[in-house]
Scaffold this motif. Sequence first.
Motif, PDB file in Angstrom:
ATOM      1  N   THR A 100       9.456  24.835 -46.145  1.00  0.00           N
ATOM      2  CA  THR A 100       9.073  25.680 -46.808  1.00  0.00           C
ATOM      3  C   THR A 100       8.238  26.589 -45.950  1.00  0.00           C
ATOM      4  N   ALA A 101       7.749  26.043 -44.858  1.00  0.00           N
ATOM      5  CA  ALA A 101       6.909  26.620 -43.893  1.00  0.00           C
ATOM      6  C   ALA A 101       7.003  26.132 -42.170  1.00  0.00           C
ATOM      7  N   LEU A 102       6.368  26.939 -41.478  1.00  0.00           N
ATOM      8  CA  LEU A 102       6.152  26.375 -40.269  1.00  0.00           C
ATOM      9  C   LEU A 102       4.643  26.488 -39.920  1.00  0.00           C
ATOM     10  N   ARG A 103       4.497  25.549 -39.350  1.00  0.00           N
ATOM     11  CA  ARG A 103       2.938  25.167 -38.853  1.00  0.00           C
ATOM     12  C   ARG A 103       2.745  25.119 -37.519  1.00  0.00           C
ATOM     13  N   ILE A 104       1.809  25.894 -36.910  1.00  0.00           N
ATOM     14  CA  ILE A 104       1.412  26.154 -35.468  1.00  0.00           C
ATOM     15  C   ILE A 104       0.201  25.094 -35.283  1.00  0.00           C
ATOM     16  N   TYR A 105       0.324  24.291 -34.015  1.00  0.00           N
ATOM     17  CA  TYR A 105      -0.828  23.516 -33.828  1.00  0.00           C
ATOM     18  C   TYR A 105      -1.220  24.015 -32.221  1.00  0.00           C
ATOM     19  N   SER A 106      -2.450  23.995 -32.377  1.00  0.00           N
ATOM     20  CA  SER A 106      -2.877  24.686 -31.197  1.00  0.00           C
ATOM     21  C   SER A 106      -4.168  23.812 -30.408  1.00  0.00           C
ATOM     22  N   THR A 107      -4.104  23.536 -29.343  1.00  0.00           N
ATOM     23  CA  THR A 107      -5.134  22.751 -28.687  1.00  0.00           C
ATOM     24  C   THR A 107      -6.660  23.075 -29.130  1.00  0.00           C
ATOM     25  N   PRO A 108      -7.580  21.960 -29.357  1.00  0.00           N
ATOM     26  CA  PRO A 108      -8.736  22.062 -29.728  1.00  0.00           C
ATOM     27  C   PRO A 108      -9.531  21.878 -28.708  1.00  0.00           C
ATOM     28  N   TYR A 109      -9.059  21.565 -27.474  1.00  0.00           N
ATOM     29  CA  TYR A 109      -9.900  21.126 -26.128  1.00  0.00           C
ATOM     30  C   TYR A 109     -10.209  22.736 -25.101  1.00  0.00           C
ATOM     31  N   GLU A 110     -11.612  22.830 -24.997  1.00  0.00           N
ATOM     32  CA  GLU A 110     -11.900  23.889 -24.022  1.00  0.00           C
ATOM     33  C   GLU A 110     -11.528  23.521 -22.711  1.00  0.00           C
ATOM     34  N   THR A 111     -11.212  24.543 -21.905  1.00  0.00           N
ATOM     35  CA  THR A 111     -11.018  24.303 -20.574  1.00  0.00           C
ATOM     36  C   THR A 111     -11.503  25.163 -19.679  1.00  0.00           C
ATOM     37  N   THR A 112     -11.727  24.799 -18.226  1.00  0.00           N
ATOM     38  CA  THR A 112     -12.533  25.654 -17.426  1.00  0.00           C
ATOM     39  C   THR A 112     -11.426  26.190 -16.417  1.00  0.00           C
ATOM     40  N   THR A 113     -10.124  25.759 -16.421  1.00  0.00           N
ATOM     41  CA  THR A 113      -9.080  26.302 -15.831  1.00  0.00           C
ATOM     42  C   THR A 113      -8.487  27.663 -16.368  1.00  0.00           C
ATOM     43  N   ARG A 114      -8.447  28.623 -15.405  1.00  0.00           N
ATOM     44  CA  ARG A 114      -8.064  30.095 -15.733  1.00  0.00           C
ATOM     45  C   ARG A 114      -6.734  30.213 -15.042  1.00  0.00           C
ATOM     46  N   ILE A 115      -5.817  30.529 -15.879  1.00  0.00           N
ATOM     47  CA  ILE A 115      -4.604  30.854 -15.422  1.00  0.00           C
ATOM     48  C   ILE A 115      -3.986  32.134 -16.378  1.00  0.00           C
ATOM     49  N   THR A 116      -3.477  33.235 -15.813  1.00  0.00           N
ATOM     50  CA  THR A 116      -2.731  34.251 -16.632  1.00  0.00           C
ATOM     51  C   THR A 116      -1.830  33.481 -17.616  1.00  0.00           C
ATOM     52  N   THR A 117      -1.531  33.928 -18.825  1.00  0.00           N
ATOM     53  CA  THR A 117      -0.639  33.442 -19.628  1.00  0.00           C
ATOM     54  C   THR A 117       0.632  33.167 -19.205  1.00  0.00           C
ATOM     55  N   LEU A 118       1.114  32.088 -19.631  1.00  0.00           N
ATOM     56  CA  LEU A 118       2.467  31.609 -18.997  1.00  0.00           C
ATOM     57  C   LEU A 118       3.584  32.628 -19.314  1.00  0.00           C
ATOM     58  N   LEU A 119       3.429  33.390 -20.430  1.00  0.00           N
ATOM     59  CA  LEU A 119       4.625  34.130 -20.886  1.00  0.00           C
ATOM     60  C   LEU A 119       4.743  35.438 -19.925  1.00  0.00           C
ATOM     61  N   HIS A 120       3.451  35.489 -18.967  1.00  0.00           N
ATOM     62  CA  HIS A 120       3.730  36.517 -17.988  1.00  0.00           C
ATOM     63  C   HIS A 120       4.627  36.050 -16.731  1.00  0.00           C
ATOM     64  N   ASP A 121       5.038  34.829 -16.812  1.00  0.00           N
ATOM     65  CA  ASP A 121       5.783  34.385 -15.738  1.00  0.00           C
ATOM     66  C   ASP A 121       7.272  34.398 -16.279  1.00  0.00           C
ATOM     67  N   THR A 122       8.093  35.248 -15.507  1.00  0.00           N
ATOM     68  CA  THR A 122       9.552  35.270 -15.875  1.00  0.00           C
ATOM     69  C   THR A 122      10.389  34.023 -16.374  1.00  0.00           C
ATOM     70  N   MET A 123      10.065  33.063 -15.236  1.00  0.00           N
ATOM     71  CA  MET A 123      10.880  32.049 -15.639  1.00  0.00           C
ATOM     72  C   MET A 123      10.660  31.198 -17.002  1.00  0.00           C
ATOM     73  N   TYR A 124       9.038  30.908 -17.165  1.00  0.00           N
ATOM     74  CA  TYR A 124       8.656  30.498 -18.085  1.00  0.00           C
ATOM     75  C   TYR A 124       8.983  31.295 -19.560  1.00  0.00           C
ATOM     76  N   ARG A 125       9.134  32.602 -19.583  1.00  0.00           N
ATOM     77  CA  ARG A 125       9.474  33.383 -20.793  1.00  0.00           C
ATOM     78  C   ARG A 125      10.778  32.894 -20.952  1.00  0.00           C
ATOM     79  N   THR A 126      11.908  33.052 -20.038  1.00  0.00           N
ATOM     80  CA  THR A 126      13.438  32.578 -20.052  1.00  0.00           C
ATOM     81  C   THR A 126      13.256  31.137 -21.003  1.00  0.00           C
ATOM     82  N   GLY A 127      12.610  30.349 -20.248  1.00  0.00           N
ATOM     83  CA  GLY A 127      12.559  28.983 -20.631  1.00  0.00           C
ATOM     84  C   GLY A 127      12.421  28.855 -22.048  1.00  0.00           C
ATOM     85  N   LEU A 128      11.190  29.546 -22.393  1.00  0.00           N
ATOM     86  CA  LEU A 128      10.944  29.887 -23.971  1.00  0.00           C
ATOM     87  C   LEU A 128      11.857  30.083 -24.768  1.00  0.00           C
ATOM     88  N   ALA A 129      12.855  31.075 -24.197  1.00  0.00           N
ATOM     89  CA  ALA A 129      13.771  31.816 -24.934  1.00  0.00           C
ATOM     90  C   ALA A 129      14.771  30.505 -25.282  1.00  0.00           C
TER      91      ALA A 129
END
Length: 160
Positions: A100-129
């Motif tokens: 009856t619904a979709l549930r989104i799970y997101s990481t609870p872990y903090e990180t010091t790694t700083r990367i631009t959102t992966l959806l800004h990468d064209t290949m990654y965005r295509t892979g998500l699609a």
Amino acid sequence: AGNDGAEVWSASDTSIRDEAGATKGREPSSVNFLSWWDADPVRELLDGTHIDKYGTSSDTRLLTGSGVHSNNSTKATPSLSGDILGDWREEVIWPTSDNTALRIYSTPYETTTRITTLLHDTMYRTGLAWQNTAYNQPPHPSYFLGNGMPTAPRPTVYTP
């Protein structure tokens, strides 16, 4: 995580192997999906409704989805996995047990790694699609994201 380069494994082999076929360690506990889930840049194993951290002697359970189910029987895929909320780690979406619904799970872990959102990468965005239009597999960026990686490239963002 301790080996440089690409690694592969399958349900028909008891080892993880490098690109030349040499044994690099024990076979991981699953062969379905991967997810950047915790604080480090090494992907975790995503299978059914759980995420495990691969270890040299055994895996460590990081998440077990509650009241949800995977799709596609033996493939045991989520509805979607990917960086949809934008901190470079990947969220996982599963349908609830009663569908009856979709549930989104997101990481609870903090990180010091700083990367631009992966959806800004064209290949990654295509892979998500392609996850919802073809053979469901995890998306991959156009650059190496893992231990010992150089600074991630900054994407050129433009609108048509």
